[in-house]
Write a protein that holds these residues in place. Structure first.
Motif, PDB file in Angstrom:
ATOM      1  N   SER A  15       0.832  -1.195   0.000  1.00 24.83           N
ATOM      2  CA  SER A  15       0.000   0.000   0.000  1.00 24.83           C
ATOM      3  C   SER A  15       0.877   1.260   0.000  1.00 24.83           C
ATOM      4  CB  SER A  15      -0.915  -0.008   1.218  1.00 24.83           C
ATOM      5  OG  SER A  15      -1.699   1.165   1.276  1.00 24.83           O
ATOM      6  N   PHE A  16       1.959   1.219   0.763  1.00 24.91           N
ATOM      7  CA  PHE A  16       2.888   2.349   0.811  1.00 24.91           C
ATOM      8  C   PHE A  16       3.520   2.587  -0.557  1.00 24.91           C
ATOM      9  CE2 PHE A  16       7.230   3.914   1.583  1.00 24.91           C
ATOM     10  CZ  PHE A  16       6.952   5.076   2.292  1.00 24.91           C
ATOM     11  N   LEU A  17       3.924   1.523  -1.225  1.00 21.26           N
ATOM     12  CA  LEU A  17       4.550   1.657  -2.534  1.00 21.26           C
ATOM     13  C   LEU A  17       3.594   2.267  -3.558  1.00 21.26           C
ATOM     14  CD1 LEU A  17       6.486  -1.732  -2.623  1.00 21.26           C
ATOM     15  CD2 LEU A  17       7.510   0.557  -2.557  1.00 21.26           C
ATOM     16  N   ARG A  18       2.324   1.961  -3.434  1.00 23.56           N
ATOM     17  CA  ARG A  18       1.348   2.555  -4.341  1.00 23.56           C
ATOM     18  C   ARG A  18       1.175   4.050  -4.082  1.00 23.56           C
ATOM     19  NH1 ARG A  18      -1.650  -2.440  -3.478  1.00 23.56           N
ATOM     20  NH2 ARG A  18      -2.891  -1.383  -1.875  1.00 23.56           N
ATOM     21  N   ALA A  19       1.532   4.480  -2.867  1.00 25.89           N
ATOM     22  CA  ALA A  19       1.294   5.872  -2.479  1.00 25.89           C
ATOM     23  C   ALA A  19       2.464   6.798  -2.761  1.00 25.89           C
ATOM     24  CB  ALA A  19       0.942   5.941  -0.988  1.00 25.89           C
ATOM     25  N   VAL A  20       3.663   6.262  -3.000  1.00 28.58           N
ATOM     26  CA  VAL A  20       4.834   7.116  -3.201  1.00 28.58           C
ATOM     27  C   VAL A  20       5.261   7.080  -4.667  1.00 28.58           C
ATOM     28  CG1 VAL A  20       5.618   6.769  -0.833  1.00 28.58           C
ATOM     29  CG2 VAL A  20       6.512   5.303  -2.644  1.00 28.58           C
ATOM     30  N   ARG A  21       5.977   8.109  -5.074  1.00 32.32           N
ATOM     31  CA  ARG A  21       6.414   8.233  -6.464  1.00 32.32           C
ATOM     32  C   ARG A  21       7.356   7.091  -6.845  1.00 32.32           C
ATOM     33  NH1 ARG A  21       8.285  13.241  -4.763  1.00 32.32           N
ATOM     34  NH2 ARG A  21      10.348  12.641  -5.552  1.00 32.32           N
ATOM     35  N   SER A  22       7.274   6.697  -8.090  1.00 33.35           N
ATOM     36  CA  SER A  22       8.106   5.585  -8.554  1.00 33.35           C
ATOM     37  C   SER A  22       9.562   5.984  -8.760  1.00 33.35           C
ATOM     38  CB  SER A  22       7.539   5.017  -9.864  1.00 33.35           C
ATOM     39  OG  SER A  22       7.555   6.006 -10.887  1.00 33.35           O
ATOM     40  N   ASP A  23       9.868   7.299  -8.716  1.00 33.05           N
ATOM     41  CA  ASP A  23      11.266   7.716  -8.864  1.00 33.05           C
ATOM     42  C   ASP A  23      11.990   7.810  -7.523  1.00 33.05           C
ATOM     43  OD1 ASP A  23       9.830   9.927  -7.999  1.00 33.05           O
ATOM     44  OD2 ASP A  23      11.067  11.362  -9.097  1.00 33.05           O
ATOM     45  N   ILE A  24      11.332   7.373  -6.447  1.00 39.08           N
ATOM     46  CA  ILE A  24      11.964   7.292  -5.128  1.00 39.08           C
ATOM     47  C   ILE A  24      12.385   5.852  -4.880  1.00 39.08           C
ATOM     48  CG2 ILE A  24      11.624   7.553  -2.645  1.00 39.08           C
ATOM     49  CD1 ILE A  24       9.498   9.674  -3.291  1.00 39.08           C
ATOM     50  N   LEU A  25      13.638   5.646  -4.520  1.00 39.06           N
ATOM     51  CA  LEU A  25      14.100   4.295  -4.222  1.00 39.06           C
ATOM     52  C   LEU A  25      13.640   3.912  -2.815  1.00 39.06           C
ATOM     53  CD1 LEU A  25      15.846   1.978  -5.467  1.00 39.06           C
ATOM     54  CD2 LEU A  25      17.688   2.791  -3.973  1.00 39.06           C
ATOM     55  N   VAL A  26      12.876   2.838  -2.710  1.00 39.10           N
ATOM     56  CA  VAL A  26      12.398   2.341  -1.420  1.00 39.10           C
ATOM     57  C   VAL A  26      13.252   1.125  -1.056  1.00 39.10           C
ATOM     58  CG1 VAL A  26      10.458   1.418  -0.111  1.00 39.10           C
ATOM     59  CG2 VAL A  26      10.070   3.194  -1.846  1.00 39.10           C
ATOM     60  N   VAL A  27      14.082   1.293  -0.038  1.00 38.96           N
ATOM     61  CA  VAL A  27      15.011   0.247   0.385  1.00 38.96           C
ATOM     62  C   VAL A  27      14.375  -0.553   1.514  1.00 38.96           C
ATOM     63  CG1 VAL A  27      17.303  -0.252   1.315  1.00 38.96           C
ATOM     64  CG2 VAL A  27      16.975   1.678  -0.258  1.00 38.96           C
ATOM     65  N   ILE A  28      14.189  -1.841   1.295  1.00 41.77           N
ATOM     66  CA  ILE A  28      13.687  -2.741   2.334  1.00 41.77           C
ATOM     67  C   ILE A  28      14.905  -3.406   2.974  1.00 41.77           C
ATOM     68  CG2 ILE A  28      12.202  -4.711   2.856  1.00 41.77           C
ATOM     69  CD1 ILE A  28      10.570  -4.042   0.378  1.00 41.77           C
ATOM     70  N   ASP A  29      15.253  -2.918   4.159  1.00 38.34           N
ATOM     71  CA  ASP A  29      16.444  -3.380   4.870  1.00 38.34           C
ATOM     72  C   ASP A  29      16.068  -4.608   5.697  1.00 38.34           C
ATOM     73  OD1 ASP A  29      18.677  -3.776   6.445  1.00 38.34           O
ATOM     74  OD2 ASP A  29      18.885  -1.678   7.047  1.00 38.34           O
ATOM     75  N   GLU A  30      16.576  -5.756   5.272  1.00 38.22           N
ATOM     76  CA  GLU A  30      16.205  -7.035   5.892  1.00 38.22           C
ATOM     77  C   GLU A  30      17.420  -7.714   6.524  1.00 38.22           C
ATOM     78  OE1 GLU A  30      12.359  -8.779   3.718  1.00 38.22           O
ATOM     79  OE2 GLU A  30      14.165  -8.961   2.481  1.00 38.22           O
ATOM     80  N   ALA A  31      18.147  -6.991   7.330  1.00 42.02           N
ATOM     81  CA  ALA A  31      19.334  -7.571   7.968  1.00 42.02           C
ATOM     82  C   ALA A  31      18.987  -8.779   8.832  1.00 42.02           C
ATOM     83  CB  ALA A  31      20.048  -6.507   8.802  1.00 42.02           C
ATOM     84  N   TYR A  32      17.762  -8.805   9.367  1.00 45.73           N
ATOM     85  CA  TYR A  32      17.368  -9.874  10.303  1.00 45.73           C
ATOM     86  C   TYR A  32      16.293 -10.780   9.727  1.00 45.73           C
ATOM     87  CZ  TYR A  32      19.845  -6.800  13.515  1.00 45.73           C
ATOM     88  OH  TYR A  32      20.806  -6.021  14.107  1.00 45.73           O
ATOM     89  N   VAL A  33      16.129 -10.785   8.412  1.00 49.58           N
ATOM     90  CA  VAL A  33      14.996 -11.481   7.806  1.00 49.58           C
ATOM     91  C   VAL A  33      14.989 -12.966   8.126  1.00 49.58           C
ATOM     92  CG1 VAL A  33      16.182 -11.880   5.602  1.00 49.58           C
ATOM     93  CG2 VAL A  33      13.675 -11.724   5.672  1.00 49.58           C
ATOM     94  N   GLU A  34      16.156 -13.569   8.271  1.00 49.48           N
ATOM     95  CA  GLU A  34      16.200 -15.015   8.533  1.00 49.48           C
ATOM     96  C   GLU A  34      15.566 -15.373   9.873  1.00 49.48           C
ATOM     97  OE1 GLU A  34      19.461 -14.012   5.667  1.00 49.48           O
ATOM     98  OE2 GLU A  34      18.877 -13.238   7.644  1.00 49.48           O
TER      99      GLU A  34
END
Length: 365
Positions: A183-202
């Motif tokens: 939902s957030f990605l649909r709300a922000v401009r596509s020329d903004i890089l959205v970094v999903i930081d998953e250092a602890y994803v495991e």
């Protein structure tokens, strides 16, 4: 002329650091263990030794450390591509995820550009942003210790270049659901890089956070950031990576410090990927201990948000925090204190975790 004489000469003018550097806060690492009976629970390191396959790979690679490493990290990128179902052209590597993040900010931000992130979150975020001459935009966490995505979306301006989403969040352990990020990605401009930081994803339970690879496939402005420092146990070798659109990944490789990821680190990372089942078995034990500690602390009256990292977060005000930190210090337990916010405690072996439980029982909320 001696250095002291040079400094006392009236006409001497020394070089000056950039104001962005002199004004930077210092990154505060977790304190190191100084004795055999110290429980080192401040840095979110894996308490396990490196995977045996990684140790063997390091021993073999060490015999060639008179040679420069492969600057393009081709073998590692190809192995990561196979692991993730992408191409090697979509991967950039660096000295830990924080090194790759510096490549991201350097590659995308000019002076005065803005980078939005939750706060409190990873302590290096504002440091890297300010070092690049960009402006950090801190958005307070919500009442559940997670990202306030509505407020983050509302903070976007024409100068916004990068948004950082840390999931599970460091230091609170709270993940961001797939639906909320989409939902957030649909709300922000596509020329903004959205970094999903998953250092602890495991360490996250399945379904607690996003399917980041699916989001990346649907939204080309998504960049996934991961590391071998945590679950894979390679914190001392410094190797992390990003998955991004090929044009972005190529830019990140261009901004990387030459030869920043050693050949030893590259070989250890590949060996660790190949030993994924053994890593997952270790992670499962940490998850069990995390759940046990959470249950026992809740029974003692501590109110904790469910953590999906290899750590627990205790919110503590200016009255409770110094008392807790002093108690941990006297007990030989090294934890990470955040002034005005709380304490982060790494989940480690059962004996160390029991020491934490005994101490917190004596200081029940």
């Amino acid at each position: 002329m001696t250095p002291d004489q040079l400094l006392t000469r009236p006409e001497t003018t020394l070089p000056t650091l950039r104001s962005a550097v002199t004004g930077l806060p210092s990154y505060v690492p977790g304190r190191r263990s100084a004795g055999m009976d110290i429980a080192a629970l401040a840095s979110n390191e894996s308490h396990y030794e490196p995977l045996p396959a990684a140790i063997s790979a390091v021993a073999e690679a060490a015999g060639r450390m008179n040679r420069y490493p492969d600057m393009a990290a081709v073998e590692l990128r190809e192995r990561l591509a196979l692991h993730l179902g992408v191409t090697a052209g979509e991967i950039a590597v660096g000295p830990g995820s924080v090194g790759v993040l510096q490549q991201i900010i350097t590659g995308l931000c000019d002076a005065g550009d803005e980078v939005i992130f939750a706060w409190r979150s990873f302590e290096a975020y504002p440091i890297l942003v300010e070092l690049a001459g960009a402006r950090p935009v801190r958005i307070p966490l919500d009442h559940l210790e997670g990202h306030d995505l509505d407020a983050m979306a509302a903070a976007v301006t024409e100068r916004t270049k990068v948004i950082l989403l840390c999931t599970p969040n460091n230091p609170t352990g709270v993940p961001i659901s797939h639906e909320r990020i989409e939902s957030f990605l649909r709300a922000v401009r596509s020329d903004i890089l959205v970094v999903i930081d998953e250092a602890y994803v495991e360490y996250a339970e399945a379904g607690s956070g996003p399917n980041s690879m699916a989001l990346y496939r649907d939204y080309p402005n998504v960049c996934i950031l991961r590391t071998f420092s945590k679950a894979y146990g390679l914190a001392g070798l410094r190797v992390g990576y990003a998955v991004a659109a090929p044009v972005i990944a190529e830019g990140l490789r261009r901004t990387a410090l030459p030869f920043a990821v050693s050949a030893v680190a590259q070989k250890a990372a590949i060996a660790s990927l190949d030993a994924g089942e053994e890593m997952e078995a270790r992670v499962a034990v940490v998850k069990q201990e995390r759940a046990r500690m959470s249950r026992e602390l809740a029974a003692r009256g501590w109110k904790l948000q469910p953590s999906q990292g290899n750590f627990l977060w205790i919110r503590a005000d200016d009255d409770l925090l110094p008392r807790l930190v002093d108690a941990f210090d006297r007990a030989g337990i090294m934890v990470r204190a955040y002034q005005g916010d709380g304490v982060r405690i790494t989940v480690a072996d059962a004996a160390s975790n029991d020491r934490v439980l005994r101490l917190l029982e004596a200081h029940a909320a």
